[in-house]
Write an enzyme that holds these catalytic residues in place. Structure first.
Site, PDB file in Angstrom:
ATOM      1  N   ASP A 147      44.701 -13.218  13.938  1.00  0.00           N
ATOM      2  CA  ASP A 147      43.538 -13.991  14.381  1.00  0.00           C
ATOM      3  C   ASP A 147      42.712 -13.189  15.384  1.00  0.00           C
ATOM      4  O   ASP A 147      42.028 -13.750  16.241  1.00  0.00           O
ATOM      5  CB  ASP A 147      43.996 -15.317  14.999  1.00  0.00           C
ATOM      6  CG  ASP A 147      42.846 -16.299  15.166  1.00  0.00           C
ATOM      7  OD1 ASP A 147      42.973 -17.217  16.019  1.00  0.00           O
ATOM      8  OD2 ASP A 147      41.827 -16.143  14.475  1.00  0.00           O
ATOM      9  N   LYS A 190      38.431  -9.067  13.005  1.00  0.00           N
ATOM     10  CA  LYS A 190      38.665  -9.159  11.561  1.00  0.00           C
ATOM     11  C   LYS A 190      38.781  -7.780  10.921  1.00  0.00           C
ATOM     12  O   LYS A 190      39.467  -7.611   9.930  1.00  0.00           O
ATOM     13  CB  LYS A 190      37.577 -10.009  10.908  1.00  0.00           C
ATOM     14  CG  LYS A 190      37.340 -11.355  11.627  1.00  0.00           C
ATOM     15  CD  LYS A 190      38.640 -12.103  11.973  1.00  0.00           C
ATOM     16  CE  LYS A 190      38.436 -13.136  13.074  1.00  0.00           C
ATOM     17  NZ  LYS A 190      39.711 -13.670  13.619  1.00  0.00           N
ATOM     18  N   ASP A 243      43.857 -15.946   9.737  1.00  0.00           N
ATOM     19  CA  ASP A 243      42.773 -16.892   9.957  1.00  0.00           C
ATOM     20  C   ASP A 243      41.445 -16.240   9.569  1.00  0.00           C
ATOM     21  O   ASP A 243      41.338 -15.005   9.510  1.00  0.00           O
ATOM     22  CB  ASP A 243      42.727 -17.300  11.442  1.00  0.00           C
ATOM     23  CG  ASP A 243      41.769 -18.466  11.682  1.00  0.00           C
ATOM     24  OD1 ASP A 243      41.261 -18.577  12.817  1.00  0.00           O
ATOM     25  OD2 ASP A 243      41.508 -19.252  10.734  1.00  0.00           O
ATOM     26  N   ASN A 244      40.439 -17.055   9.287  1.00  0.00           N
ATOM     27  CA  ASN A 244      39.049 -16.598   9.114  1.00  0.00           C
ATOM     28  C   ASN A 244      38.800 -15.674   7.936  1.00  0.00           C
ATOM     29  O   ASN A 244      37.910 -14.812   7.996  1.00  0.00           O
ATOM     30  CB  ASN A 244      38.565 -15.886  10.396  1.00  0.00           C
ATOM     31  CG  ASN A 244      38.813 -16.674  11.630  1.00  0.00           C
ATOM     32  OD1 ASN A 244      39.573 -16.229  12.516  1.00  0.00           O
ATOM     33  ND2 ASN A 244      38.224 -17.846  11.734  1.00  0.00           N
ATOM     34  N   GLU A 257      36.790 -23.967  12.349  1.00  0.00           N
ATOM     35  CA  GLU A 257      37.164 -24.902  13.413  1.00  0.00           C
ATOM     36  C   GLU A 257      35.968 -25.725  13.904  1.00  0.00           C
ATOM     37  O   GLU A 257      34.900 -25.195  14.170  1.00  0.00           O
ATOM     38  CB  GLU A 257      37.812 -24.176  14.605  1.00  0.00           C
ATOM     39  CG  GLU A 257      37.091 -22.941  15.100  1.00  0.00           C
ATOM     40  CD  GLU A 257      37.593 -21.677  14.456  1.00  0.00           C
ATOM     41  OE1 GLU A 257      38.104 -21.731  13.331  1.00  0.00           O
ATOM     42  OE2 GLU A 257      37.470 -20.602  15.055  1.00  0.00           O
TER      43      GLU A 257
HETATM   44  O1  75Z Z   1      36.455 -13.165  16.563  1.00  0.00           O
HETATM   45  C1  75Z Z   1      37.285 -14.033  16.375  1.00  0.00           C
HETATM   46  N1  75Z Z   1      38.530 -13.908  16.804  1.00  0.00           N
HETATM   47  C2  75Z Z   1      38.938 -12.710  17.547  1.00  0.00           C
HETATM   48  C3  75Z Z   1      38.997 -13.004  19.037  1.00  0.00           C
HETATM   49  C4  75Z Z   1      39.994 -12.088  19.645  1.00  0.00           C
HETATM   50  N2  75Z Z   1      40.852 -12.421  20.619  1.00  0.00           N
HETATM   51  N3  75Z Z   1      41.620 -11.357  20.852  1.00  0.00           N
HETATM   52  C5  75Z Z   1      41.218 -10.375  20.030  1.00  0.00           C
HETATM   53  C6  75Z Z   1      41.842  -9.094  19.955  1.00  0.00           C
HETATM   54  C7  75Z Z   1      43.179  -8.942  20.336  1.00  0.00           C
HETATM   55  C8  75Z Z   1      43.806  -7.721  20.253  1.00  0.00           C
HETATM   56  C9  75Z Z   1      43.119  -6.639  19.772  1.00  0.00           C
HETATM   57  N4  75Z Z   1      43.469  -5.333  19.593  1.00  0.00           N
HETATM   58  C10 75Z Z   1      42.384  -4.720  19.076  1.00  0.00           C
HETATM   59  N5  75Z Z   1      41.355  -5.555  18.959  1.00  0.00           N
HETATM   60  C11 75Z Z   1      41.795  -6.772  19.387  1.00  0.00           C
HETATM   61  C12 75Z Z   1      41.140  -7.989  19.463  1.00  0.00           C
HETATM   62  N6  75Z Z   1      40.187 -10.804  19.256  1.00  0.00           N
HETATM   63  C13 75Z Z   1      36.917 -15.310  15.699  1.00  0.00           C
HETATM   64  C14 75Z Z   1      35.560 -15.595  15.510  1.00  0.00           C
HETATM   65  C15 75Z Z   1      35.158 -16.795  14.923  1.00  0.00           C
HETATM   66  C16 75Z Z   1      33.729 -17.091  14.721  1.00  0.00           C
HETATM   67  C17 75Z Z   1      33.299 -17.790  13.583  1.00  0.00           C
HETATM   68  C18 75Z Z   1      31.956 -18.097  13.396  1.00  0.00           C
HETATM   69  C19 75Z Z   1      31.034 -17.694  14.353  1.00  0.00           C
HETATM   70  F1  75Z Z   1      29.737 -18.001  14.187  1.00  0.00           F
HETATM   71  C20 75Z Z   1      31.457 -16.989  15.480  1.00  0.00           C
HETATM   72  C21 75Z Z   1      32.784 -16.693  15.671  1.00  0.00           C
HETATM   73  C22 75Z Z   1      36.122 -17.737  14.518  1.00  0.00           C
HETATM   74  C23 75Z Z   1      37.463 -17.447  14.709  1.00  0.00           C
HETATM   75  O2  75Z Z   1      38.437 -18.339  14.326  1.00  0.00           O
HETATM   76  C24 75Z Z   1      37.865 -16.250  15.278  1.00  0.00           C
HETATM   77  O3  75Z Z   1      39.220 -16.016  15.410  1.00  0.00           O
HETATM   78 MG    MG Z   2      40.324 -17.438  14.232  1.00  0.00          MG
END
Ligand code: 75Z
Ligand code: MG
Length: 214
Positions: free
Chosen positions: A141, A144, A169-170, A199
């Site tokens: 999650d 992406k 997810d996603n 969500e």
């Molecule tokens: O970007 C997302 N999720 C990622 C956050 C994250 N939290 N931690 C990290 C991490 C963790 C270790 C990592 N190591 C390397 N990159 C890393 C990134 N990334 C995300 C975005 C949306 C979304 C949908 C529609 C929209 F209009 C805008 C947004 C919906 C979702 O359910 C998501 O999960």
């Molecule tokens: Mg997500």
């Protein structure tokens, strides 16, 4: 400077949930994100699919990539059997700080290890650092475009074995098209798509469950 969205979410938990009660933490976040301020938690609808896959797998060791505020961390940890462990990886220190507090408010800190840093650096250190043989369950999650490289990394590090379940997810929104191609075309995975919604919205999204065949 003002508060951040994660900090406002934490305030809503502290105001509306009961300390030590994971269900009330989940409900408080879902209420806040549905009625006050959207946030990128897996949410209540996809959360039910996560719950059912988790219950089916009943993992001893679980990995979450992308903690964010800890909503899915709480959803996963609350369903783990005694003695089972969840490691969750978060890249953003501000997210991690809020997640630690939300996980602790739910009373699940003893089941969860939150590690901060890039998944690509941390995954190769998992065996040595945490004595993990392999993960029974992985929830993807995070960013992406990291789903494919990190899945390959888990394979190369021997962190998935026959029967390990990956749940992503996603896969539709924002979308992980390369990941879908990878797991659906690989003879080493048996994949299935769970249609749902992004969500707190009516926009289509879904979860891809992939069983590693070894
Ligand atoms: O970007 C997302 N999720 C990622 C956050 C994250 N939290 N931690 C990290 C991490 C963790 C270790 C990592 N190591 C390397 N990159 C890393 C990134 N990334 C995300 C975005 C949306 C979304 C949908 C529609 C929209 F209009 C805008 C947004 C919906 C979702 O359910 C998501 O999960
Ligand atoms: Mg997500």
């Amino acid at each position: 400077t003002g508060s951040s969205r994660p900090q406002r979410m934490l305030k809503a938990v502290q105001k509306n949930a009961t300390k030590g009660d994971p269900e009330s933490v989940i409900s408080a976040i879902d209420y806040y994100c549905r009625h006050k301020e959207w946030a990128m938690n897996v949410g209540d609808e996809k959360g039910l699919i996560l719950d059912s896959v988790l219950t089916e797998v009943n993992p001893s060791t679980a990995l979450e990539l992308g903690t964010y505020c800890g909503y899915s961390t709480v959803r996963i940890a609350r369903l783990l059997s005694p003695g089972s462990k969840l490691i969750t990886v978060e890249f953003n220190p501000a997210f991690a700080a809020v997640a630690r507090q939300i996980i602790a408010y739910a009373g699940l800190q003893d089941k969860v290890t939150l590690v901060e840093g890039p998944s690509g650096d941390l995954i190769p250190k998992m065996k040595a650092r945490f004595g993990i043989k392999s993960f029974d369950f992985v929830f993807l999650d995070h960013w992406k475009d990291r789903y494919v490289p990190d899945t390959k990394l888990l394979e190369d590090c021997g962190l998935v074995s026959e029967g390990s379940v990956l749940l992503a997810d996603n896969v539709i929104c924002p979308g992980a098209p390369e990941y879908l191609k990878y797991v659906r075309n690989s003879p080493r995975y048996e994949s299935r798509y769970y249609k749902s919604n992004l969500e707190y919205t009516k926009v289509e999204d879904g979860l891809e469950k992939s069983v590693f065949l070894g």
